[in-house]
Design a protein around this motif. Sequence first.
Motif, PDB file in Angstrom:
ATOM      1  N   MET A 248       0.851  -1.181   0.000  1.00 55.22           N
ATOM      2  CA  MET A 248       0.000   0.000   0.000  1.00 55.22           C
ATOM      3  C   MET A 248       0.893   1.240   0.000  1.00 55.22           C
ATOM      4  SD  MET A 248      -3.131  -0.774  -0.105  1.00 55.22           S
ATOM      5  CE  MET A 248      -2.889  -2.190  -1.135  1.00 55.22           C
ATOM      6  N   PRO A 249       0.400   2.344  -0.554  1.00 49.81           N
ATOM      7  CA  PRO A 249       1.250   3.530  -0.674  1.00 49.81           C
ATOM      8  C   PRO A 249       1.649   4.126   0.687  1.00 49.81           C
ATOM      9  CG  PRO A 249      -1.011   4.003  -1.380  1.00 49.81           C
ATOM     10  CD  PRO A 249      -0.917   2.533  -1.177  1.00 49.81           C
ATOM     11  N   MET A 250       2.721   4.853   0.675  1.00 43.17           N
ATOM     12  CA  MET A 250       3.206   5.614   1.830  1.00 43.17           C
ATOM     13  C   MET A 250       3.467   4.749   3.059  1.00 43.17           C
ATOM     14  SD  MET A 250       1.030   9.099   1.534  1.00 43.17           S
ATOM     15  CE  MET A 250      -0.365   8.288   0.787  1.00 43.17           C
TER      16      MET A 250
ATOM     17  N   GLY B  14       2.222   1.934   3.904  1.00 41.96           N
ATOM     18  CA  GLY B  14       1.051   1.230   4.424  1.00 41.96           C
ATOM     19  C   GLY B  14       1.315  -0.269   4.488  1.00 41.96           C
ATOM     20  N   PRO B  15       0.292  -1.066   4.810  1.00 38.53           N
ATOM     21  CA  PRO B  15       0.479  -2.513   4.971  1.00 38.53           C
ATOM     22  C   PRO B  15       0.887  -3.202   3.670  1.00 38.53           C
ATOM     23  CG  PRO B  15      -1.679  -1.791   5.760  1.00 38.53           C
ATOM     24  CD  PRO B  15      -1.075  -0.640   5.036  1.00 38.53           C
TER      25      PRO B  15
END
Lengths: 79, 694
Positions: free
Chosen positions: A48-50, A52-53
């Motif tokens: 997931m972006p930035m 994330g998981p």
Amino acid sequence: MVRTLRLSELQAAVKAEVQEISGPSAFRSRMLALGITPRSPVQILRRMPMGGPIEIEVRGTRLALRIKDAEQITVTVRA
Amino acid sequence: MRVALAGNPNVGKTTLFNALTGRHQEVANWPGTTVDYVTGRLPTHAGEALELVDLPGTYALEAYSQEERVTRDFLLQQPHDAVIVVVDASRLERNLYLVLELLEFTPRVVVALNMMDAAARDGLQVDAKRMSELLGVAVVPTVASRSTGLKRLIAAVRQVARQPAASVPASAVPYPDEVRRELIAPLTARLATLQGLGYRPEWAALQLLQGEDDVRSAVAALPRGSEAIALSRVLLAGEEGGRLRGGAMLQAARVASVDARGRQAELTLLLADSRYDLIAAILRASSRRRLRWRRDASEDLDRLLLHPFWGYLVMAGVFSAGFWLAFVASAPLSERVDRLLVGMGGAVAAWLAQAGAPAFLRSLVLAGVFPGVGAVLSFVPYMAVFFAVYQLLQDSGYMARASLLVDRFMQLIGLHGKGFFALVSAYGCNVPAMTATRVMENPRDRLLANLVIPFIPCNARLGVMAVVTAAFFPGAAGAVAMIGLILISLATLTLVAALYRRTILPTDPAPLVLELPRYHWPSWRTVLLATWHRVWLFLSRIWWFLIWATIAIWALTYFPAGQPLDHSYAGMIGQWLTQLVGRHFGFDWRLMIAILFGFVAKETTLSTLGVLYGSGSGYLSLSHALTQAMPPLVAFTYLVVYMLYVPCLSTVVQMRRESGAWSWAALGVAVNVGVAFAVGLLIERLGELLGLAP
């Protein structure tokens, strides 16, 4: 050659094998129940972006884990 | 005969339950928890009556979330004659883990091999007969969504429930010989001698060796139980303790307990490993995967729905549509319910007047009882549509994706992605939003979400805010004021959540583990039944309380009888509150009363203000009266306080229900009110500094 790294560092779509799971015992037994055990094949499907998981596939199931938790799992990759 | 239905989440367990029991269902709340469970009866034309208990989904017998705790407690403590484990035939490797765990716990197990159709589409063939031979229990193929295989399943259950326990062998898992010989066997032998042990000795031995707390305390309570526990420690330390008795055993355990913990972790891993080895062997012998090149539809969808750009766009669309349905489309229904009750109240009051009933009785009916009933019932359309949408998103598999998308952002307020839907839906209505927090596994996370949800302005509050803002800030200034208010609420929520995290609710090390199930069409029956159960539970808990509260408020405004409003008890309280608090904010007694009455239900605030300012609640007359009565800064301050403090009594009751204790609800209310007034004061003083005061 076999490379050892953390699950969080694994590249997407690279096949790897779980080696070790550290962390609190509740966390470890949950991972076991979800099929993340030593020797089980695992790969990252997407991130997931930035920060994330990550979404992983293990024993025919898809799971999402946070980076912080994925750091507790060591995997090996055959190069 | 009582039969428990267990299984991993997302395996079609509830669909199977509904297919088996039809309408013969009853929903209840598990004592001491917020977990709801459903029991159902099977039509009794064939054989003994059969009660089925739908247990919350669980990945393993050891509990991780509150739901899993309920499943575990039921299986360990409640009498039952058999367990049906529902497994997803297309996800057997992981699903069989729970089956093996259960088989160690009880011999009376029947496996429902569900979703056979999905497995077949994947090119997977499963030989149920062979699998049944290998597991040693009945394995019945089913397709719950099409009610296939149900008769055979029930027949197998009846057979298992009748057979004597001793005829079924204990654990089939080939644990390493060394472990069996040196750890499991001696401890099992010792446990078998204990009087009153309610579990199979071998299962209890495995639990003790892994350091399982519940079983340890159950064993410790038995006569000579502490010796068995001591033996488990001695064995783990690698000593032989089989022949030790009494004091000598306890002494040996004290020495041994130092390194027992490391061995426990090691053993847990070893046992899990053996189970997965057995699973692999069973699958090799009983299933065949025909390689079939076929696109995975779920993966195709995920490419769009989890896309770093399109994924968020679709999510915004899906949630907007869901909330529109739940809170906008259902509004006319709520209004109709409201109008109907007002009409009925009027009719009953008129009838009472004709019958010569005293004035206070008529007022009680008109202003106390019917508005109370209305406060309860006007929630129903919201709740019903909301829960239907919620269940639809959950069952289709989309909710897990949305949680994944937003997890990174939810971490900013110390929560994980699963809480997102609850927080966003709180803009519609706080009450069902609190129920929606239950998807979070960790009780502490859930509590935090429940404590901060009231800071999110719901539909009712947003409506009142819009009216008052429009009156004081005409044109574009109104939009700026509204956005300002919403930003203030977001900032407050973030700060208060951080404060709770720093003080009484520190983060648990619990990880986010989210299974991403395959997308599928939800079954209408499952969605509708779940909705009905939730609405019913809400109503049955809340109505009594709400009606009494409305009557109490009515009494405060009515007595002493015959006095104008400002001389009623409520008026006196309003004046006292103005002296105490209101004057620092520029609030007069009428605003203080409006704040006080807002506790019951904030949507009534406009009509309260209309009565208090003697203008009626028509928009023009009310806005005129309000702008005459106070400067814009006071009005804005009032709106800030209004937006942030406790939304309504139903939220308080719901907070009590979700947190499990009145003390948490009281704390939530106290913090809520305190923060609301503190932020209000801050805004008021800032406004004065900026020269906005007249």
